[in-house]
Design a protein around this motif. Structure first.
Motif, PDB file in Angstrom:
ATOM      1  N   LEU A  80     -40.751  12.107  37.382  1.00 55.57           N
ATOM      2  CA  LEU A  80     -41.166  12.512  36.036  1.00 55.57           C
ATOM      3  C   LEU A  80     -42.337  11.627  35.629  1.00 55.57           C
ATOM      4  CD1 LEU A  80     -40.720  13.942  33.250  1.00 55.57           C
ATOM      5  CD2 LEU A  80     -39.161  12.058  32.692  1.00 55.57           C
ATOM      6  N   ILE A  81     -43.423  12.242  35.117  1.00 56.23           N
ATOM      7  CA  ILE A  81     -44.603  11.496  34.686  1.00 56.23           C
ATOM      8  C   ILE A  81     -44.705  11.546  33.170  1.00 56.23           C
ATOM      9  CG2 ILE A  81     -47.124  11.398  34.739  1.00 56.23           C
ATOM     10  CD1 ILE A  81     -47.007  12.513  37.575  1.00 56.23           C
ATOM     11  N   VAL A  82     -44.823  10.369  32.550  1.00 58.55           N
ATOM     12  CA  VAL A  82     -44.889  10.278  31.089  1.00 58.55           C
ATOM     13  C   VAL A  82     -46.187   9.576  30.687  1.00 58.55           C
ATOM     14  CG1 VAL A  82     -43.715   9.521  28.989  1.00 58.55           C
ATOM     15  CG2 VAL A  82     -42.378  10.064  31.042  1.00 58.55           C
ATOM     16  N   ARG A  94     -52.037  12.198  33.469  1.00 58.60           N
ATOM     17  CA  ARG A  94     -50.874  12.847  34.080  1.00 58.60           C
ATOM     18  C   ARG A  94     -51.290  13.666  35.290  1.00 58.60           C
ATOM     19  NH1 ARG A  94     -49.622  14.411  28.746  1.00 58.60           N
ATOM     20  NH2 ARG A  94     -49.904  16.625  29.267  1.00 58.60           N
ATOM     21  N   ARG A  95     -52.409  14.390  35.140  1.00 54.38           N
ATOM     22  CA  ARG A  95     -52.869  15.253  36.227  1.00 54.38           C
ATOM     23  C   ARG A  95     -53.278  14.426  37.453  1.00 54.38           C
ATOM     24  NH1 ARG A  95     -57.206  18.356  33.819  1.00 54.38           N
ATOM     25  NH2 ARG A  95     -55.501  19.021  32.454  1.00 54.38           N
ATOM     26  N   ARG A  96     -53.954  13.314  37.216  1.00 55.19           N
ATOM     27  CA  ARG A  96     -54.382  12.463  38.332  1.00 55.19           C
ATOM     28  C   ARG A  96     -53.180  11.903  39.075  1.00 55.19           C
ATOM     29  NH1 ARG A  96     -55.306   7.104  39.530  1.00 55.19           N
ATOM     30  NH2 ARG A  96     -57.057   6.722  40.958  1.00 55.19           N
ATOM     31  N   LEU A  97     -52.189  11.398  38.329  1.00 47.78           N
ATOM     32  CA  LEU A  97     -51.007  10.821  38.967  1.00 47.78           C
ATOM     33  C   LEU A  97     -50.186  11.897  39.668  1.00 47.78           C
ATOM     34  CD1 LEU A  97     -49.516   8.182  39.418  1.00 47.78           C
ATOM     35  CD2 LEU A  97     -48.302   8.549  37.284  1.00 47.78           C
ATOM     36  N   ALA A  98     -50.123  13.083  39.065  1.00 49.10           N
ATOM     37  CA  ALA A  98     -49.372  14.186  39.673  1.00 49.10           C
ATOM     38  C   ALA A  98     -49.957  14.563  41.026  1.00 49.10           C
ATOM     39  CB  ALA A  98     -49.368  15.394  38.745  1.00 49.10           C
ATOM     40  N   GLY A 141     -41.233  17.116  36.357  1.00 50.50           N
ATOM     41  CA  GLY A 141     -41.478  17.247  34.930  1.00 50.50           C
ATOM     42  C   GLY A 141     -42.547  16.304  34.420  1.00 50.50           C
ATOM     43  N   GLU A 142     -43.045  16.592  33.217  1.00 52.30           N
ATOM     44  CA  GLU A 142     -44.026  15.741  32.551  1.00 52.30           C
ATOM     45  C   GLU A 142     -43.643  15.594  31.082  1.00 52.30           C
ATOM     46  OE1 GLU A 142     -48.050  17.012  33.060  1.00 52.30           O
ATOM     47  OE2 GLU A 142     -47.834  17.363  35.224  1.00 52.30           O
ATOM     48  N   ALA A 143     -44.092  14.509  30.459  1.00 50.33           N
ATOM     49  CA  ALA A 143     -43.852  14.280  29.033  1.00 50.33           C
ATOM     50  C   ALA A 143     -45.044  13.530  28.463  1.00 50.33           C
ATOM     51  CB  ALA A 143     -42.556  13.484  28.823  1.00 50.33           C
ATOM     52  N   ASP A 144     -45.282  13.688  27.131  1.00 49.38           N
ATOM     53  CA  ASP A 144     -46.451  13.056  26.528  1.00 49.38           C
ATOM     54  C   ASP A 144     -46.103  11.980  25.504  1.00 49.38           C
ATOM     55  OD1 ASP A 144     -45.485  14.639  24.515  1.00 49.38           O
ATOM     56  OD2 ASP A 144     -47.263  15.934  24.388  1.00 49.38           O
TER      57      ASP A 144
END
Length: 249
Positions: A4-6, A13-17, A30-33
């Motif tokens: 999960l990237i927050v 987020r896109r770079r880490l994903a 999943g992702e969260a902001d």
């Protein structure tokens, strides 16, 4: 490892994903902001690892990590931030890593491998501890007791379909309905390890009442229970364990 990237920055987020997707045995779930959204996503996605930014609106990463660390079977938290001054506070939340942006691929791989080892060690230690405690100290109850408006209600364990945790409360779902109890999910899992299996961070299901594990139209795995329309969801993290259990029954 489910990830999960927050981060409140979409580009971050896109770079880490993209980096996570190139690493073997890692899947972005999943992702969260912000911190509040992160806690919701941890409960919904049941990740193994959370990559957490520190400075975010509403609830920051440090506060969210503290709450996550108190969950049953919490995921590993690795902070990814542009600021180095939060490292001490980060590790006080039991974080397993602290990476500075821009994150390099080799650093990311090393942090994931460290989290993988920690997660395996914690699960082994927790399992051994629960088995010892169950054998030496716990006397398994035949009923679950709950305070209701009518007084003390006793629910026979053989009638319990599952235990479901929601924040501070645990709901017992049984043949006669639903009942709130004061027990924690962790304590119930330790006491009834031979009768219930964890299918989600927030759910234990009676092994005796399982008919099958099926994929729903939405693509999620669910447990089909005997004599019940209730279909508890199996998190991705627990699908393999449940499948192995069912193969032995």
């Amino acid at each position: 490892m489910h990830v999960l990237i927050v981060d409140d920055e979409p580009l971050a987020r896109r770079r880490l994903a993209k980096m996570v997707e190139t690493i073997e045995d890692c899947e972005l779930v999943g992702e969260a902001d912000n911190g509040n959204h992160a806690i919701e996503q941890v409960n919904a996605c049941d990740p193994d690892i959370v990559f957490m930014d520190v400075r975010m609106p509403e609830k920051d990463g440090l506060e969210a990590a503290r709450e996550i660390s108190l969950m049953p079977d919490p995921p590993a938290v690795i902070f990814c931030t542009a600021y180095d001054e939060y490292a001490l506070e980060a590790f006080e939340t039991l974080a397993s890593g602290y990476l500075l942006k821009p994150v390099k691929e080799e650093q990311l791989i090393a942090a994931i491998e460290k989290a993988r080892k920690i997660t395996r060690a914690q699960k082994k230690a927790s399992t051994e501890s629960d088995v010892e405690e169950s054998a030496d100290e716990l006397k398994q109850r035949q009923h679950i007791s709950a305070k209701t408006r009518r007084g003390i209600e006793l629910v026979p364990i053989e009638n319990v379909l599952c235990f479901v945790a929601d924040h501070k409360y645990v709901t017992v779902i049984h043949h006669e309905g639903e009942t709130l109890v004061d027990d924690t999910l962790k304590d119930l899992e330790a006491e009834f390890a031979d009768k219930f299996v964890r299918i989600h961070r927030n759910s234990l299901v009676s092994i005796a009442h399982i008919e099958a594990m099926e994929r729903s139209s939405a693509g999620q795995f669910e447990i089909r229970l005997k004599q019940s329309e209730y279909r508890p969801v199996v998190s991705r993290r627990h699908v393999s364990g449940v499948r192995e259990l069912l193969s032995r029954l």
